[in-house]
Scaffold this motif. Structure first.
Motif, PDB file in Angstrom:
ATOM      1  N   LEU A   1       0.993  -1.610   0.077  1.00 52.31           N
ATOM      2  CA  LEU A   1      -0.330  -0.239  -0.199  1.00 52.31           C
ATOM      3  C   LEU A   1       0.918   1.393   0.096  1.00 52.31           C
ATOM      4  CD1 LEU A   1      -2.315  -1.526   2.925  1.00 52.31           C
ATOM      5  CD2 LEU A   1      -3.156  -1.590  -0.057  1.00 52.31           C
TER       6      LEU A   1
ATOM      7  N   GLU B   1       0.193   5.312   0.359  1.00 51.27           N
ATOM      8  CA  GLU B   1      -0.620   6.195   0.236  1.00 51.27           C
ATOM      9  C   GLU B   1      -0.227   7.784  -0.073  1.00 51.27           C
ATOM     10  OE1 GLU B   1      -0.718   4.555   4.282  1.00 51.27           O
ATOM     11  OE2 GLU B   1       0.810   5.125   3.008  1.00 51.27           O
TER      12      GLU B   1
ATOM     13  N   CYS C   1      -4.734   5.980  -1.786  1.00 50.92           N
ATOM     14  CA  CYS C   1      -4.009   4.360  -1.358  1.00 50.92           C
ATOM     15  C   CYS C   1      -4.434   4.110  -2.471  1.00 50.92           C
ATOM     16  CB  CYS C   1      -4.341   4.366  -0.309  1.00 50.92           C
ATOM     17  SG  CYS C   1      -3.807   2.170   0.180  1.00 50.92           S
TER      18      CYS C   1
ATOM     19  N   ALA D   1      -2.792   0.248  -4.414  1.00 51.71           N
ATOM     20  CA  ALA D   1      -2.330  -1.013  -3.847  1.00 51.71           C
ATOM     21  C   ALA D   1      -1.846  -1.886  -4.760  1.00 51.71           C
ATOM     22  CB  ALA D   1      -3.761  -1.618  -2.952  1.00 51.71           C
TER      23      ALA D   1
ATOM     24  N   PHE E   1      -7.493  -7.213  -5.283  1.00 51.23           N
ATOM     25  CA  PHE E   1      -7.341  -6.021  -4.287  1.00 51.23           C
ATOM     26  C   PHE E   1      -9.335  -5.722  -4.376  1.00 51.23           C
ATOM     27  CE2 PHE E   1      -7.169  -1.700  -2.517  1.00 51.23           C
ATOM     28  CZ  PHE E   1      -8.328  -0.486  -3.185  1.00 51.23           C
TER      29      PHE E   1
ATOM     30  N   MET F   1     -11.088  -2.095   3.016  1.00 51.70           N
ATOM     31  CA  MET F   1      -9.872  -0.404   3.037  1.00 51.70           C
ATOM     32  C   MET F   1     -10.724  -0.077   4.758  1.00 51.70           C
ATOM     33  SD  MET F   1      -7.781  -1.756   1.281  1.00 51.70           S
ATOM     34  CE  MET F   1      -6.856  -0.357   1.179  1.00 51.70           C
TER      35      MET F   1
ATOM     36  N   ARG G   1     -13.966   3.639  -3.310  1.00 51.46           N
ATOM     37  CA  ARG G   1     -12.577   2.990  -4.205  1.00 51.46           C
ATOM     38  C   ARG G   1     -12.888   2.453  -5.513  1.00 51.46           C
ATOM     39  NH1 ARG G   1     -13.118  -2.878  -0.389  1.00 51.46           N
ATOM     40  NH2 ARG G   1     -11.179  -2.736  -2.252  1.00 51.46           N
TER      41      ARG G   1
ATOM     42  N   THR H   1      -7.685   0.987  -6.479  1.00 50.06           N
ATOM     43  CA  THR H   1      -6.802   2.532  -4.869  1.00 50.06           C
ATOM     44  C   THR H   1      -8.532   2.973  -4.082  1.00 50.06           C
ATOM     45  OG1 THR H   1      -5.542   3.223  -7.303  1.00 50.06           O
ATOM     46  CG2 THR H   1      -6.668   4.478  -5.130  1.00 50.06           C
TER      47      THR H   1
ATOM     48  N   CYS I   1      -3.391   3.968   5.304  1.00 48.33           N
ATOM     49  CA  CYS I   1      -4.264   3.053   5.327  1.00 48.33           C
ATOM     50  C   CYS I   1      -4.348   1.710   5.396  1.00 48.33           C
ATOM     51  CB  CYS I   1      -4.287   3.234   3.515  1.00 48.33           C
ATOM     52  SG  CYS I   1      -2.869   2.713   2.260  1.00 48.33           S
TER      53      CYS I   1
ATOM     54  N   ALA J   1      -5.206  -2.496   4.835  1.00 46.66           N
ATOM     55  CA  ALA J   1      -5.861  -3.683   4.337  1.00 46.66           C
ATOM     56  C   ALA J   1      -6.539  -4.904   4.820  1.00 46.66           C
ATOM     57  CB  ALA J   1      -5.445  -3.950   2.728  1.00 46.66           C
TER      58      ALA J   1
ATOM     59  N   GLY K   1       0.105   0.858   4.915  1.00 51.23           N
ATOM     60  CA  GLY K   1       0.777   2.045   3.856  1.00 51.23           C
ATOM     61  C   GLY K   1       2.419   2.500   4.741  1.00 51.23           C
TER      62      GLY K   1
END
Length: 122
Positions: free
Chosen positions: A4, A6, A22, A24, A29, A34, A72, A78, A96, A98, A113
């Motif tokens: 990730l 940002e 952010c 990914a 994804f 998120m 998203r 993203t 960010c 996940a 991130g």
């Protein structure tokens, strides 16, 4: 594994707006919940917002509800955080994250991130 990155942080005056992104890579994804979190100097990291895999469900901390919007784009891998009516107390490093669980708990997110600084001047 999910990586990730940002971007979009910066210095803004109170009342202004910023949009964080952010990006990914790695695991699919759209398989991930998120979230956005933030950490102000001398404070613990706190939940800001989360979005479901499809984007149809969103959740916000009370302190940012109405002012911030999480979204998203699964085609672009993203997640975004649109921040309006920024206040000095929004100053923090924004991260960010996940994960696979629908949660606001920091420990439930698997990937993070490096963070992006947001500074709001009064």
């Amino acid at each position: 594994q999910v990586q990730l990155v940002e971007s979009g942080g910066g210095l803004v005056q109170a009342g202004g707006s910023l949009t964080l992104s952010c990006a990914a890579s790695g695991r699919t994804f759209s398989d991930n919940i998120m979230g956005w979190f933030r950490q102000a100097p001398g404070k613990e990291r706190e939940f800001v917002a989360a979005i479901s895999r499809s984007g149809s469900v969103r959740r916000y901390a009370d302190s940012v509800k109405v002012r911030f919007t999480i979204s998203r784009d699964n085609a672009k891998n993203t997640v975004y955080l649109k921040m309006n009516i920024l206040k000095p107390e929004d100053t923090a490093v924004y991260y960010c994250a996940a994960g696979s669980s629908w949660t606001t708990k920091i420990g439930e997110y698997d990937y993070w991130g490096q963070g992006t600084q947001v500074t709001v001047s009064s």
